[in-house]
Enzyme design. Structure first.
Site, mmCIF file in Angstrom:
data_model
loop_
_atom_site.group_PDB
_atom_site.id
_atom_site.type_symbol
_atom_site.label_atom_id
_atom_site.label_comp_id
_atom_site.label_asym_id
_atom_site.label_seq_id
_atom_site.Cartn_x
_atom_site.Cartn_y
_atom_site.Cartn_z
ATOM 1 N N SER A 248 0.798 -1.233 0.000
ATOM 2 C CA SER A 248 0.000 0.000 0.000
ATOM 3 C C SER A 248 0.825 1.276 0.000
ATOM 4 O O SER A 248 0.262 2.359 0.138
ATOM 5 C CB SER A 248 -0.944 -0.014 1.204
ATOM 6 O OG SER A 248 -0.182 -0.031 2.386
ATOM 7 N N CYS A 249 2.158 1.197 -0.127
ATOM 8 C CA CYS A 249 2.892 2.480 -0.099
ATOM 9 C C CYS A 249 2.516 3.301 -1.334
ATOM 10 O O CYS A 249 2.219 2.766 -2.398
ATOM 11 C CB CYS A 249 4.397 2.270 0.052
ATOM 12 S SG CYS A 249 5.209 1.390 -1.272
#
Ligand code: GRE
Length: 336
Positions: A248-249
């Site tokens: 999810s970065c």
């Protein structure tokens, strides 16, 4: 080139002579010379700086340092002692030396408070930490700083607006470590240091530390601890596979290198690799450094002074990037 800035430069407390000798026995061919250079702050060092055109040095406590101490109280007491000691030692040379805070990394609030003290009381230029903090009853646990419990620390780092140098240390539990015990010649610069730091730095990327703290500036030595070489592959796998699977970065690895990460030439004096890194991460994110006394002024400075490079990039990497990043005062040959 005159007025170079160097920022991965180690010292040790004279009273911990035996520990310095132990570390030297693993990494130095001439342990007596190494120990003398490590324990000196302003005599031998200033001579080298003058001889090799280094105007300003940011000092840091040698590895494994406080990250090797698993008792939290003992670690904190030692960190404070080291910070007070180096502040006193460089006080009369503000035009030649700055220092990074040494921190016990057992407790995020405590680490933040000590960093704040060092920056406000002594004008330290940031912090340098030797990879994970040893912890647990036998020192076999490792504290990483990439989880949400460390947000309070990273908020302080960004509020103080100082960089954080993520430096290597030896693998925890070397003697019974599953990876390294039977491969002991790979411990240190040949492999384990880069392995440890790149795991930690990429952990910070993938666990969202830079998304939650977009102003955070983290410095990696040794021309990026192998990460630049793998940039394309990391990017490909993050963007094309891991993100579709749930990573999810928010940004790409290259964007973190543009906005949050820096690399130094410490201990890596190869023109081929420097040119590669300039193509991959750009001259604006590279900083000259030596890695003294593990490496010599001679190897680092003769190499850098002779590197075939356009003068704009040479001065940026050798001095001007560091001047801006660390907001350095005037120092010897800082305008030359
Ligand atoms: C370092 O701390 O930078 C270091 C060591 C041991 C060998 C090489 C080296 O601690 O660069």
């Amino acid at each position: 080139m005159l007025g170079k800035v160097a920022l991965e430069e180690a010292f040790a407390l004279p009273r911990l002579h035996e520990k310095t000798r132990w570390w030297a026995s693993l990494f130095a061919v001439n342990p007596d010379k190494h120990a003398a250079e490590m324990q000196d702050i302003t005599d031998i060092r200033i001579k080298y700086m003058d001889e090799y055109g280094v105007g300003y040095t940011i000092l840091s406590y040698t590895a494994p340092g406080v990250q090797d101490i698993w008792d939290p109280k003992e670690a904190q007491t030692l960190a404070v002692e080291i910070n007070d000691y180096v502040a006193g030692a460089i006080k009369s040379h503000p035009d030649r030396f700055g220092a990074f805070a040494t921190l016990s990394m057992h407790n995020p609030e405590e680490a933040a408070a000590e960093l704040k003290r060092c920056v406000s009381q002594y004008g330290f230029k940031g912090a340098l930490v030797n990879d994970t903090q040893r912890a647990g009853p036998d020192g076999d646990d490792m504290v990483f700083y990439d989880g949400p419990e460390w947000d309070v620390f990273w908020s302080t780092v960004t509020e103080l607006d100082v960089p954080f140098y993520l430096h290597p240390r030896n693998p925890t539990g070397t003697m019974h470590d599953k990876l390294w015990a039977k491969r002991k010649w790979l411990i240190g610069p040949p492999l384990s240091f880069a392995h440890g730091v790149s795991l930690h730095a990429l952990g910070m990327v993938t666990n969202g530390v830079f998304d939650r703290h977009p102003k955070l500036q983290v410095v990696l030595g040794h021309l990026g601890e192998h990460i630049p070489f793998d940039m394309w592959r990391i990017n490909h796998w993050f963007e094309d596979v891991k993100k579709p699977l749930g990573l999810s970065c928010k940004k790409t690895i290259r964007e973190y290198f543009q906005q949050n990460l820096w690399i130094t030439t410490s201990g890596h004096f190869s023109t081929t690799t420097l040119q590669f890194c300039m193509s991959e991460v750009g001259a604006d994110r590279i900083l000259f450094s030596i890695d003294y006394p593990f490496e010599s002024f001679d190897d680092a400075c003769i190499w850098y002074d002779g590197v075939q490079l356009n003068m704009v990039d040479k001065i940026k990497i050798g001095r001007d990037n560091a001047k801006k990043l660390f907001k350095l005062p005037d120092f010897k040959d800082s305008q030359s």
